[in-house]
Motif scaffolding. Structure first.
Motif, PDB file in Angstrom:
ATOM      1  N   SER A   1       8.829  27.124 -38.989  1.00 23.07           N
ATOM      2  CA  SER A   1       9.112  25.986 -39.873  1.00 23.07           C
ATOM      3  C   SER A   1       8.881  24.670 -39.144  1.00 23.07           C
ATOM      4  O   SER A   1       8.367  23.702 -39.723  1.00 23.07           O
ATOM      5  CB  SER A   1      10.554  26.056 -40.382  1.00 23.07           C
ATOM      6  N   PHE A   2       9.264  24.633 -37.870  1.00 22.89           N
ATOM      7  CA  PHE A   2       9.113  23.419 -37.076  1.00 22.89           C
ATOM      8  C   PHE A   2       7.643  23.039 -36.947  1.00 22.89           C
ATOM      9  O   PHE A   2       7.262  21.884 -37.193  1.00 22.89           O
ATOM     10  CB  PHE A   2       9.737  23.629 -35.691  1.00 22.89           C
ATOM     11  N   ILE A   3       6.807  24.001 -36.579  1.00 22.64           N
ATOM     12  CA  ILE A   3       5.400  23.677 -36.366  1.00 22.64           C
ATOM     13  C   ILE A   3       4.683  23.448 -37.689  1.00 22.64           C
ATOM     14  O   ILE A   3       3.747  22.646 -37.766  1.00 22.64           O
ATOM     15  CB  ILE A   3       4.703  24.769 -35.521  1.00 22.64           C
ATOM     16  N   GLN A   4       5.131  24.106 -38.743  1.00 22.58           N
ATOM     17  CA  GLN A   4       4.531  23.862 -40.059  1.00 22.58           C
ATOM     18  C   GLN A   4       4.735  22.400 -40.468  1.00 22.58           C
ATOM     19  O   GLN A   4       3.801  21.724 -40.914  1.00 22.58           O
ATOM     20  CB  GLN A   4       5.166  24.787 -41.105  1.00 22.58           C
TER      21      GLN A   4
ATOM     22  N   ASN B   1       3.180  16.230 -35.155  1.00 27.21           N
ATOM     23  CA  ASN B   1       4.279  15.291 -35.374  1.00 27.21           C
ATOM     24  C   ASN B   1       5.608  15.968 -35.027  1.00 27.21           C
ATOM     25  O   ASN B   1       6.168  16.701 -35.840  1.00 27.21           O
ATOM     26  CB  ASN B   1       4.263  14.839 -36.835  1.00 27.21           C
ATOM     27  N   HIS B   2       6.107  15.713 -33.832  1.00 28.09           N
ATOM     28  CA  HIS B   2       7.293  16.432 -33.368  1.00 28.09           C
ATOM     29  C   HIS B   2       8.577  16.035 -34.088  1.00 28.09           C
ATOM     30  O   HIS B   2       9.552  16.786 -34.054  1.00 28.09           O
ATOM     31  CB  HIS B   2       7.450  16.253 -31.853  1.00 28.09           C
ATOM     32  N   TRP B   3       8.605  14.871 -34.714  1.00 23.65           N
ATOM     33  CA  TRP B   3       9.843  14.484 -35.394  1.00 23.65           C
ATOM     34  C   TRP B   3       9.834  14.864 -36.879  1.00 23.65           C
ATOM     35  O   TRP B   3      10.795  14.627 -37.597  1.00 23.65           O
ATOM     36  CB  TRP B   3      10.134  12.993 -35.225  1.00 23.65           C
ATOM     37  N   ALA B   4       8.763  15.486 -37.343  1.00 21.88           N
ATOM     38  CA  ALA B   4       8.651  15.774 -38.776  1.00 21.88           C
ATOM     39  C   ALA B   4       9.715  16.760 -39.260  1.00 21.88           C
ATOM     40  O   ALA B   4      10.268  16.601 -40.352  1.00 21.88           O
ATOM     41  CB  ALA B   4       7.263  16.326 -39.100  1.00 21.88           C
ATOM     42  N   PHE B   5      10.016  17.781 -38.481  1.00 24.93           N
ATOM     43  CA  PHE B   5      10.966  18.814 -38.910  1.00 24.93           C
ATOM     44  C   PHE B   5      12.319  18.215 -39.234  1.00 24.93           C
ATOM     45  O   PHE B   5      12.879  18.444 -40.313  1.00 24.93           O
ATOM     46  CB  PHE B   5      11.104  19.871 -37.811  1.00 24.93           C
TER      47      PHE B   5
END
Length: 269
Positions: free
Chosen positions: A237-240, A257-261
């Motif tokens: 879910s994080f990488i998606q 985008n590392h802050w998207a999750f």
């Protein structure tokens, strides 16, 4: 207790992969991150311009310093580059009894540069993979580790079985390189059950650091006490989210985008 995770990997000067991606991921998942740098790289979204490996003693002292004061609840390995560094890392994992070991068998950068010397592949298989809780190869990496071509889902299941024979407790073969235009499907296997983890395929060039980020998210969840399969589900879910919500930085393979999750899960725009 604050969960702590350690990444043992190379530094990406462009900030999209390596320890930079790992530490960003740890932070976003509320885990304190530490690092032991195995190599410095000069790179950006266009490719890798230089690789400068650390000495074995440099890696050894970093790991000793962390072990003396800051015991990690989980660790991950990324770019290790050469046999002697792999041997040093494996030795310290055994010496300090570190558990929850995630091995991302980093071999080739997104732009094609080699990040693992050929002579080190056998050392990875015999020294480090047997110490791992889970390994996270993509399809090309799984092909190198098993010596077989992977074209179908049946091939992936066979490869997963072969990888488990190397001594890891579980494996997730990522599906980003599979020829499926609609889905990116990962395969998890722990010796008992095959689990297919499906996700929508996002058509984008901004995928630099996806493997590092995925394995770091697994590591963060293991550090918090989660089981392996649930850790992988969260990492998926994080990488998606990181791929779907593009940053569009750079003129080549841009970073995720590392802050998207956290941002979009919390409902913020």
């Amino acid at each position: 207790m604050i969960p702590k995770a350690l990444t043992i990997a190379g530094s990406d000067s462009g900030g999209g992969a390596g320890i930079q991606a790992d530490l960003k991921t740890f932070q976003e998942l509320n885990v304190f991150g530490m690092s032991a740098i195995t190599a410095l790289t000069a790179q950006n979204t266009r490719g890798v311009q230089g690789v400068f490996p650390a000495s074995n003693e440099c890696v050894r002292q970093q790991l000793d310093s962390i072990a003396e004061d800051l015991k990690p609840q989980a660790i991950k390995t990324g770019m290790l580059y050469r046999s002697s560094i792999i041997q040093t890392v494996a030795e310290k994992i055994k010496t300090y009894g570190w558990s929850n070991v995630v091995v991302d068998p980093v071999m080739i950068a997104k732009g094609g540069a080699s990040l693992l010397q050929k002579e080190a592949i056998e050392t990875l298989k015999t020294n480090l993979i047997p110490l791992s809780t889970v390994i996270t190869p993509n399809i090309p990496e799984a092909e190198v580790l098993t010596g077989m071509k992977i074209k179908s889902n049946a091939d992936r299941k066979q490869a997963a079985e072969m990888l488990l024979v190397l001594g890891c407790r579980s494996v997730v073969i990522k599906g980003g390189h599979h020829e499926d235009n609609l889905e990116a499907i990962d395969l998890f296997f722990d010796g008992n059950d095959f689990v297919w983890l499906r996700g929508q395929r996002i058509q984008t060039r901004n995928t630099h650091g996806t493997g590092c980020t995925f394995s770091a998210a697994i590591t963060a969840e293991l550090a918090k006490g989660e089981n392996v399969l649930n850790a992988i589900r969260t990492a998926k879910s994080f990488i998606q989210a990181a791929i779907e919500h593009e940053l569009n930085i750079g003129s080549g393979h841009g970073p995720t985008n590392h802050w998207a999750f956290q941002t979009y899960r919390m409902g913020r725009p």
